[in-house]
Design a protein around this motif. Sequence first.
Motif, mmCIF file in Angstrom:
data_model
loop_
_atom_site.group_PDB
_atom_site.id
_atom_site.type_symbol
_atom_site.label_atom_id
_atom_site.label_comp_id
_atom_site.label_asym_id
_atom_site.label_seq_id
_atom_site.Cartn_x
_atom_site.Cartn_y
_atom_site.Cartn_z
ATOM 1 N N ILE A 50 0.845 -1.195 0.000
ATOM 2 C CA ILE A 50 0.000 0.000 0.000
ATOM 3 C C ILE A 50 0.878 1.241 0.000
ATOM 4 O O ILE A 50 2.011 1.210 0.465
ATOM 5 C CB ILE A 50 -0.977 0.021 1.200
ATOM 6 C CG1 ILE A 50 -0.234 -0.084 2.532
ATOM 7 C CG2 ILE A 50 -2.019 -1.066 1.064
ATOM 8 C CD1 ILE A 50 -1.120 0.089 3.754
ATOM 9 N N TRP A 57 -3.577 0.374 -3.145
ATOM 10 C CA TRP A 57 -2.923 -0.918 -3.371
ATOM 11 C C TRP A 57 -2.118 -0.873 -4.668
ATOM 12 O O TRP A 57 -2.596 -0.403 -5.695
ATOM 13 C CB TRP A 57 -3.956 -2.037 -3.467
ATOM 14 C CG TRP A 57 -3.326 -3.370 -3.740
ATOM 15 C CD1 TRP A 57 -3.294 -4.020 -4.925
ATOM 16 C CD2 TRP A 57 -2.621 -4.190 -2.810
ATOM 17 N NE1 TRP A 57 -2.596 -5.204 -4.802
ATOM 18 C CE2 TRP A 57 -2.175 -5.332 -3.508
ATOM 19 C CE3 TRP A 57 -2.302 -4.071 -1.467
ATOM 20 C CZ2 TRP A 57 -1.446 -6.345 -2.904
ATOM 21 C CZ3 TRP A 57 -1.571 -5.086 -0.867
ATOM 22 C CH2 TRP A 57 -1.159 -6.204 -1.573
ATOM 23 N N LYS A 82 -4.332 -10.898 -1.935
ATOM 24 C CA LYS A 82 -4.097 -9.456 -2.051
ATOM 25 C C LYS A 82 -4.961 -8.681 -1.058
ATOM 26 O O LYS A 82 -4.467 -7.782 -0.369
ATOM 27 C CB LYS A 82 -4.358 -8.983 -3.476
ATOM 28 C CG LYS A 82 -3.341 -9.512 -4.474
ATOM 29 C CD LYS A 82 -3.677 -9.086 -5.883
ATOM 30 C CE LYS A 82 -2.717 -9.680 -6.893
ATOM 31 N NZ LYS A 82 -2.993 -9.223 -8.258
ATOM 32 N N ASN A 83 -6.242 -9.015 -0.972
ATOM 33 C CA ASN A 83 -7.138 -8.317 -0.053
ATOM 34 C C ASN A 83 -6.750 -8.559 1.404
ATOM 35 O O ASN A 83 -6.816 -7.647 2.230
ATOM 36 C CB ASN A 83 -8.590 -8.728 -0.299
ATOM 37 C CG ASN A 83 -9.118 -8.212 -1.619
ATOM 38 O OD1 ASN A 83 -8.639 -7.213 -2.147
ATOM 39 N ND2 ASN A 83 -10.095 -8.907 -2.171
ATOM 40 N N LYS A 86 -3.570 -6.543 2.111
ATOM 41 C CA LYS A 86 -3.909 -5.119 2.189
ATOM 42 C C LYS A 86 -4.543 -4.805 3.538
ATOM 43 O O LYS A 86 -4.168 -3.825 4.195
ATOM 44 C CB LYS A 86 -4.857 -4.725 1.062
ATOM 45 C CG LYS A 86 -5.245 -3.259 1.101
ATOM 46 C CD LYS A 86 -6.170 -2.884 -0.039
ATOM 47 C CE LYS A 86 -6.560 -1.406 0.053
ATOM 48 N NZ LYS A 86 -7.450 -1.014 -1.049
#
Length: 94
Positions: A50, A57, A82-83, A86
């Motif tokens: 980030i 992102w 990825k989520n 993040k």
Amino acid sequence: MAITKEITVDKVEVVGKYNALQIKYLTTIKEDDKIISQSASREAFDCGHITGDDNTWVDTDLSAKDQKIQDIAGVVWTSTEKNALKATLIADKG
């Protein structure tokens, strides 16, 4: 006497909760096709990071890496990883 240097991807490992990639390279020095030296080096990649105060992102750019590395990343770096990464990075930021 021809001296050549070859760098190859020796191993690709998928590790950790967010499927980080650890790459082992093998550097081989040859003289007239006979190996005179070998050494190993490593590097690691997360699927992204980030930036800024708005937590934008940014996917990790592997376009300059060996196709084998890109292919593995394409399979293991899903939106789920990825989520999750993040969310963790944002939480750790405070």
